[in-house]
Design a protein around this motif. Sequence first.
Motif, short mmCIF file in Angstrom:
data_model
loop_
_atom_site.label_atom_id
_atom_site.label_comp_id
_atom_site.label_asym_id
_atom_site.label_seq_id
_atom_site.Cartn_x
_atom_site.Cartn_y
_atom_site.Cartn_z
N SER A 30 16.18 28.25 33.98
CA SER A 30 15.70 28.98 35.29
C SER A 30 14.31 29.02 35.28
N TYR B 278 20.23 41.25 40.29
CA TYR B 278 21.59 41.66 40.77
C TYR B 278 21.95 40.48 41.33
N SER B 279 23.23 40.29 41.25
CA SER B 279 23.99 39.23 42.07
C SER B 279 25.25 39.81 42.47
N ASN B 280 25.74 39.54 43.67
CA ASN B 280 26.83 40.19 44.23
C ASN B 280 26.87 41.61 44.17
N ILE C 101 20.07 31.44 35.96
CA ILE C 101 20.20 32.93 36.77
C ILE C 101 21.43 32.51 38.04
N MET C 102 21.73 33.74 38.49
CA MET C 102 22.76 33.28 39.47
C MET C 102 22.13 33.84 40.80
N PRO C 103 22.66 33.35 41.74
CA PRO C 103 21.98 33.49 43.20
C PRO C 103 21.92 35.09 43.48
N GLY C 104 20.87 35.41 44.05
CA GLY C 104 20.52 36.86 44.22
C GLY C 104 19.57 37.40 43.28
N MET C 105 19.43 36.78 42.22
CA MET C 105 18.78 37.46 40.71
C MET C 105 17.23 37.21 41.00
N SER C 106 16.68 36.25 41.99
CA SER C 106 15.46 36.33 42.29
C SER C 106 14.59 37.37 42.61
#
Length: 103
Positions: free
Chosen positions: A89, A17-19, A51-56
Amino acid sequence: VKWANLKEKETIIFTGYSNSEYVSIQSKDMGVSIKPKGNKIPVYRAGIATIMPGMSGGAVINSQDKVVGMNIGFTTEKVFFDNSYQKMSIFVPYHIIKSEWTN
């Protein structure tokens, strides 16, 4: 959830999930193991994608819909791979996760 060991250079999908939106990014295992300084064994793998920020913490899935790892981050710089510069990634493969669960 079904888990599987990663196969060298297989197609993978980074999910998370991102944003507040679900994101999936198709990629390929780079066949590169990463060993942090001070570790005796490699504990991370790299995939061609960012990957986008928040996907960790999101799942890394193979083409058989099995979880083969977990996202932990991405590079901001491009690295040379397969005759071109790629962003990558970083993820923890299942065999490392499994060893932590059983220890």
